[in-house]
Enzyme design. Sequence first.
Site, PDB file in Angstrom:
ATOM      1  N   CYS A 160     -52.064 -22.549  29.160  1.00  0.00           N
ATOM      2  CA  CYS A 160     -52.348 -23.835  29.803  1.00  0.00           C
ATOM      3  C   CYS A 160     -53.761 -24.300  29.489  1.00  0.00           C
ATOM      4  CB  CYS A 160     -52.164 -23.735  31.313  1.00  0.00           C
ATOM      5  SG  CYS A 160     -50.529 -23.163  31.838  1.00  0.00           S
ATOM      6  N   THR A 162     -54.192 -27.855  27.526  1.00  0.00           N
ATOM      7  CA  THR A 162     -54.150 -29.318  27.424  1.00  0.00           C
ATOM      8  C   THR A 162     -53.956 -29.980  28.780  1.00  0.00           C
ATOM      9  OG1 THR A 162     -53.248 -29.176  25.187  1.00  0.00           O
ATOM     10  CG2 THR A 162     -52.918 -31.246  26.355  1.00  0.00           C
ATOM     11  N   GLY A 165     -55.746 -35.941  30.259  1.00  0.00           N
ATOM     12  CA  GLY A 165     -56.895 -36.675  29.749  1.00  0.00           C
ATOM     13  C   GLY A 165     -57.712 -35.935  28.720  1.00  0.00           C
ATOM     14  N   SER A 166     -57.322 -34.732  28.366  1.00  0.00           N
ATOM     15  CA  SER A 166     -58.075 -33.964  27.360  1.00  0.00           C
ATOM     16  C   SER A 166     -57.114 -33.186  26.487  1.00  0.00           C
ATOM     17  CB  SER A 166     -59.073 -33.009  28.034  1.00  0.00           C
ATOM     18  OG  SER A 166     -58.414 -32.057  28.833  1.00  0.00           O
ATOM     19  N   ILE A 193     -46.891 -28.180  28.720  1.00  0.00           N
ATOM     20  CA  ILE A 193     -46.935 -26.717  28.770  1.00  0.00           C
ATOM     21  C   ILE A 193     -45.561 -26.136  28.439  1.00  0.00           C
ATOM     22  CG2 ILE A 193     -47.465 -24.712  30.166  1.00  0.00           C
ATOM     23  CD1 ILE A 193     -49.863 -26.609  29.409  1.00  0.00           C
ATOM     24  N   GLN A 314     -31.250 -33.604 -13.328  1.00  0.00           N
ATOM     25  CA  GLN A 314     -32.588 -33.070 -13.563  1.00  0.00           C
ATOM     26  C   GLN A 314     -33.605 -33.589 -12.541  1.00  0.00           C
ATOM     27  OE1 GLN A 314     -34.862 -34.151 -17.175  1.00  0.00           O
ATOM     28  NE2 GLN A 314     -34.994 -31.950 -17.571  1.00  0.00           N
ATOM     29  N   GLU A 399     -51.450 -26.712  18.951  1.00  0.00           N
ATOM     30  CA  GLU A 399     -52.430 -25.696  18.525  1.00  0.00           C
ATOM     31  C   GLU A 399     -53.613 -26.336  17.792  1.00  0.00           C
ATOM     32  OE1 GLU A 399     -51.460 -23.568  20.281  1.00  0.00           O
ATOM     33  OE2 GLU A 399     -50.039 -22.114  19.488  1.00  0.00           O
ATOM     34  N   ASN A 402     -53.626 -31.868  13.429  1.00  0.00           N
ATOM     35  CA  ASN A 402     -54.048 -31.700  12.042  1.00  0.00           C
ATOM     36  C   ASN A 402     -55.251 -32.570  11.687  1.00  0.00           C
ATOM     37  OD1 ASN A 402     -52.089 -29.806  11.797  1.00  0.00           O
ATOM     38  ND2 ASN A 402     -50.904 -30.858  10.212  1.00  0.00           N
TER      39      ASN A 402
END
Length: 411
Positions: A160, A162, A165-166, A193, A314, A399, A402
């Site tokens: 936990c 995130t 607001g962040s 979560i 091809q 996580e 990107n």
Amino acid sequence: MQALRRVFALNQNASWTRTVLATQQKSCLLSSSSILDIGIGLSAEKRQIQELALTFTQNEVAPHMQKWDAEHIFPVEMFTKTAALGFGAIYCKEEHGGSGLSRLDASLIFEAIATGCVTSSAYLSIHNMCAWMIDSTGTEEQRAKWLPQLAPMSRLASYCLTEPGSGSDAAALKTTAKSDGNYYVLNGSKAFISGAGATDLYLVMCRTGADGPKGISCVMVEKDTPGLSFGKIERKLGWNAQPTREVVFENCRVPKSNRLGPEGSGFGLAMRGLNGGRVNIASCSLGAAHASLLAAREYMTVRKQFGKQLAEFQALQFQLAEMAAQLVSSRLLVRQAAQSLDSGDPGAPAVCALAKLHATEQCFDVCNRALQLFGGYGYLLDFPVQQYLRDSRVNCILEGTNQVMRMLPCS
């Protein structure tokens, strides 16, 4: 070989393992006849670990992937079976039930399971990250209490960090943990979560001090703690085989003995967890891309247009070659990142960020191109390639987005 022997000893009585050992047949996922060999470059020991995970996936995971997705089933029973193989605390020490394997071993396992269900492998990776955080930072009492429950997955964990607001600015989190004698009183909420409401232990990053990263601590909150509640199950594009909810704290009293590490060390612990988490989630993308590419290659040998198989065109052969290059380059980078964590390389966080950035984007593109090769059939829910695409899309976001991954190697 000690760690490997432990993994096999844990499941020596499993009926499906006896079946595997009795047959000489191998699926295309285990084939070493081409550049698409999923075990390319691995030692014999690591191939055994990978094949164990692949065989389990083919028998216990892949046949149920579409049902779990369609019916939003969180496959707890399957997780206990994976734990019987030693996959519930893969890179935790053996002292309290961990398997004592490496980050590279974990990457191989998560990739293998993701060939059968990306969502299930992703949750398994989160559970393992939580177990490692306790194993690496917890007191002896905390480790002795929780790891024997987390390793067999009789109790499940959620991470936990995130908040509404962040997200990328994780150090700006607002959930507070106010000191009250021997307790903290938590107030605030966490967003997106994985496993929330269905899991038993929540590793919560909360503010015990001033603003900024040094004011953040990590506190373990058990599911039935008064003041802990959950929002509605989110409706998502993918990852339907695990519930995603908001986690809410309203005057939630937690013993200070549940804090992991010293006060103010939580943000650093969360970031160290995410270094491995990025390798793990990238490994899940590898599994999705591998399965999608093999499915597309097989489809091209049976689908005919203009009087010949798609595989004879091809232009489409070139597409497969490009997809193979995307997959193999991603796999090599992810495994390099895992090895950098294993060796304690100080540059590992940057390598992990690059691996997550490259692999999740390239592998999502492989899934997308595979769907295109199926034509209209690829868009039907009857064909699993669309699920690999849906389930791997979020890997570019979680996580660490990107966009943030592009910043880390240069910082």
